[in-house]
Design an enzyme around this catalytic site. Structure first.
Site, PDB file in Angstrom:
ATOM      1  N   LYS A  45      22.837 -67.281  43.557  1.00  0.00           N
ATOM      2  CA  LYS A  45      23.785 -67.431  42.435  1.00  0.00           C
ATOM      3  C   LYS A  45      24.624 -66.184  42.168  1.00  0.00           C
ATOM      4  CE  LYS A  45      23.369 -71.026  41.714  1.00  0.00           C
ATOM      5  NZ  LYS A  45      23.534 -72.110  42.724  1.00  0.00           N
ATOM      6  N   TRP A  50      31.209 -68.289  47.448  1.00  0.00           N
ATOM      7  CA  TRP A  50      32.531 -67.676  47.318  1.00  0.00           C
ATOM      8  C   TRP A  50      32.788 -66.753  48.513  1.00  0.00           C
ATOM      9  CZ3 TRP A  50      34.187 -64.765  42.182  1.00  0.00           C
ATOM     10  CH2 TRP A  50      35.586 -64.775  42.101  1.00  0.00           C
ATOM     11  N   HIS A 100      19.398 -65.019  51.956  1.00  0.00           N
ATOM     12  CA  HIS A 100      18.943 -64.607  50.618  1.00  0.00           C
ATOM     13  C   HIS A 100      17.697 -63.724  50.734  1.00  0.00           C
ATOM     14  CE1 HIS A 100      21.606 -67.133  48.346  1.00  0.00           C
ATOM     15  NE2 HIS A 100      20.988 -68.275  48.540  1.00  0.00           N
ATOM     16  N   SER A 130      23.011 -68.920  35.689  1.00  0.00           N
ATOM     17  CA  SER A 130      23.439 -69.817  36.768  1.00  0.00           C
ATOM     18  C   SER A 130      22.228 -70.412  37.494  1.00  0.00           C
ATOM     19  CB  SER A 130      24.322 -69.016  37.732  1.00  0.00           C
ATOM     20  OG  SER A 130      24.754 -69.820  38.790  1.00  0.00           O
ATOM     21  N   ALA A 223      40.080 -74.541  43.295  1.00  0.00           N
ATOM     22  CA  ALA A 223      40.203 -75.109  44.646  1.00  0.00           C
ATOM     23  C   ALA A 223      38.824 -75.364  45.245  1.00  0.00           C
ATOM     24  CB  ALA A 223      41.012 -74.166  45.538  1.00  0.00           C
TER      25      ALA A 223
END
Ligand code: PPS
Length: 288
Positions: A45, A50, A100, A130, A223
């Site tokens: 998170k 991104w 991760h 989050s 987007a």
């Protein structure tokens, strides 16, 4: 669905058994990296998806085709997950890989080949919020209970994927030994083209103004929220219950203000000071 309720324990941390097995985790720690590989590392998170999108656009020179047609988990597969071996594409070019896992587990394999590592950190208060919401929709994570109970487990590091503090400290500790680019979620928010330019310099791929314009357009929250190849809407409801929330939830800086009570905030700051005192971290978040 396979192993949905299973928890895997590895190197002292628990991980969703739906995505990981002992074998897949062992494979990750012994993976033969190449020095041309690009590894995105995050605590969950923190801006993983991104960064996957940003690197996709950087490496396609702004062509949105790959980001629009290939799911993010195939474009930059998770090293430690069971599907990794089949998903990794040998294109001859740089291979984008995501993880991760904590540094203590991956560092030996990385030190052997020295690929480029991109570490994305985010204000841990926003990470906790989050992560809490993600637990509600992801069926492979345990029910989080109340936010207060979840925050307690987050601060003691007993949530899945382990302690945020250990993760950040571990990876920062590798800065002299590995080729690491450190960036925060907040910096991406503040100046995405600037961060993309710095990333391009680190990767030896200076983006053109057109590439940057396209990257900015396709990597905006709006987007990506509408891109089925990045928003996890392709994942069946039995695995992610989309009626309980969206993966692309809010995408803002400072949402923790809406969730933390004054008491929770004070507890958080105390633990943060204890854990991070003396750590040289360039972080845009303030701790009282
Ligand atoms: S995961 O499950 O670890 O891969 O999740 P990760 O991708 O690291 O983090 C998900 C959060 O990142 C937000 N997000 C974005 N914010 C701003 N802009 C863009 N383009 C963007 N893409 C993803 C996403 O909304 C999650 O944060 P929250 O706070 O829950 O909205």
């Amino acid at each position: 669905m396979e192993r949905l309720g299973v928890t895997e324990t590895f190197a002292g941390i628990s991980l969703p058994g739906h995505l990981h097995t002992k074998e897949s985790l062992h494979f990750a720690t012994t993976f033969p990296f190449r020095d041309t590989d690009v590894l995105i590392v995050t605590y969950p998170k923190s801006g993983t998806t991104w960064m996957q999108e940003i690197l996709t656009l950087l490496f396609s020179d702004g062509d949105a085709g790959p980001a629009r047609t290939i799911p993010n988990w195939e474009r930059a597969p998770w090293l430690e997950q069971t599907y990794f071996k089949e998903a990794l594409r040998d294109t001859g070019g740089p291979r984008l890989i995501t993880s991760h896992l904590p540094a203590r587990v991956l560092a030996p394999a990385l030190q052997r080949a020295r690929p480029k590592v991109i570490y994305v950190a985010r204000n841990p208060r926003d990470v906790a919020v989050s992560f809490y919401h993600f637990h509600r929709l992801a069926k492979f994570l345990p029910e989080p209970g109340s936010f207060d109970a979840f925050l307690g487990r987050f601060l003691e590091g007993s949530v899945q994927y382990g302690s945020w503090f250990e993760h950040v400290k571990g990876w920062l500790g590798q800065r002299q030994l590995l080729d690491i680019f450190y960036v925060t979620y907040e910096e991406l928010h503040q100046d995405l083209p600037g961060a993309a330019r710095r990333l391009g310099a680190f990767l030896g791929r200076a983006p053109s103004p057109e590439t940057l314009r396209s990257l900015e357009r396709h990597c905006s929250f709006a987007a990506m929220r509408d891109n089925a190849m990045a928003n996890y809407s392709l994942i069946p409801r039995e695995i992610m219950d989309h009626s309980r929330g969206r993966f692309m939830r809010k995408g803002v800086v400072g949402d923790w203000h809406e969730h933390f009570s004054p008491l929770q905030s004070a507890l958080f700051d105390r633990v943060y000071r204890e854990q991070m005192g003396g750590v040289a971290l360039r972080a845009p978040w303030h701790v009282a």
